[in-house]
Design an enzyme around this catalytic site. Sequence first.
Site, short mmCIF file in Angstrom:
data_model
loop_
_atom_site.label_atom_id
_atom_site.label_comp_id
_atom_site.label_asym_id
_atom_site.label_seq_id
_atom_site.Cartn_x
_atom_site.Cartn_y
_atom_site.Cartn_z
CG HIS A 242 -26.51 -14.01 28.73
ND1 HIS A 242 -26.14 -12.69 28.77
CD2 HIS A 242 -27.54 -14.08 27.82
CE1 HIS A 242 -26.90 -11.98 27.95
NE2 HIS A 242 -27.75 -12.80 27.37
C1 BDR Z 1 -30.02 -14.36 31.49
O1 BDR Z 1 -31.40 -14.42 31.18
C2 BDR Z 1 -31.72 -15.64 30.57
O2 BDR Z 1 -32.60 -15.43 29.54
C3 BDR Z 1 -30.43 -16.26 30.16
O3 BDR Z 1 -30.50 -17.67 30.22
C4 BDR Z 1 -29.43 -15.71 31.15
O4 BDR Z 1 -29.38 -16.52 32.31
C5 BDR Z 1 -29.40 -13.20 30.74
O5 BDR Z 1 -29.98 -11.99 31.13
#
Ligand code: BDR
Length: 313
Positions: A242
Amino acid sequence: MPRKIIIDTDPGQDDAVAILLALASPDEIEVLAVVAVAGNVGLHHNANNARKVLELSGHTSVPVYAGCARPMRRQLVTAEHVHGDTGLNGPDLPEPSIPLQTQHGVDYIIDALMSAEPGTITLCTLGPLTNIAMAMVKQPAIIGRIAEIVMMGGAYFEVGNITPAAEFNIYVDPEAADVVLRSGVPTTMLPLDVTHQMQSTPARLDAIRALGNRTGEAVYQMLSFSQEFDLEKYGWEGAPLHDPTVIAYLLRPHLFEGRHCNVSIETDSELTVGMTVTDYWHVTGKVRNVNYMRNGDAEGFYALLNERLARLP
Ligand code: BDR
Ligand code: CA
């Protein structure tokens, strides 16, 4: 002139990779500070993890601040089930020796923006938007001084990852996301629609490990840990990656495509709270407040990541 950024984050293995990518790119990006926020795990762990990541990178002069310990209105929801009890399980990183700054992270964000030339600082957000919204509430004069907000958050075509409707960062503090998206600051979103395309397949993880440096090994260990949950959940060959998409967007915007449209945050409905309601087809006349990215070039993204991580110790 490198672009000045503040990274607001809840590290988080994927946050850590994003921070490393930024630090490895000094020609294009100057990281002014890292500000921790409560999210994946509690604030204490997130601030500690940010300092561990800076030490791993060798960039120990970048200051780390701790911001808000809980969302604006709600109880904190965390994600130890993905990130582990420390938030950064996987590699065996030493306890950090660089200090945590004593100033509150929200006050740092305000001071940094008020003392810099307007339009010269970009906020890169990798977690819930609590710190940014609180800074806007505390000192509204910062709003016109932010160059851009580039955030990992939201989803439309891929819908939710923490509930059927909501992506984690927005779900944790929907009121904060609402404040930020209504602020009028130019905003680019890297949602799950993009990050689900950036899968950390075994071949891609092996290539990172094969870089042969300690950063490559640590990133391999981090992502090997955090992907376990997602591999089972999605049944894909690799897990979504992500937060590094935010930094990749700064470095190579042409790896991504999307459009300007309205994104509004659901804050009331119990069923869909935290949903990023995206008017991708312009069916309302609402203001186009977000540059919403829908697709990304995964091969180009991983090539960039490898090239940059190779520069670190
Ligand atoms: C987001 O949620 C977190 O767990 C990750 O770091 C990312 O920023 C993805 O949904
Ligand atoms: Ca994050």
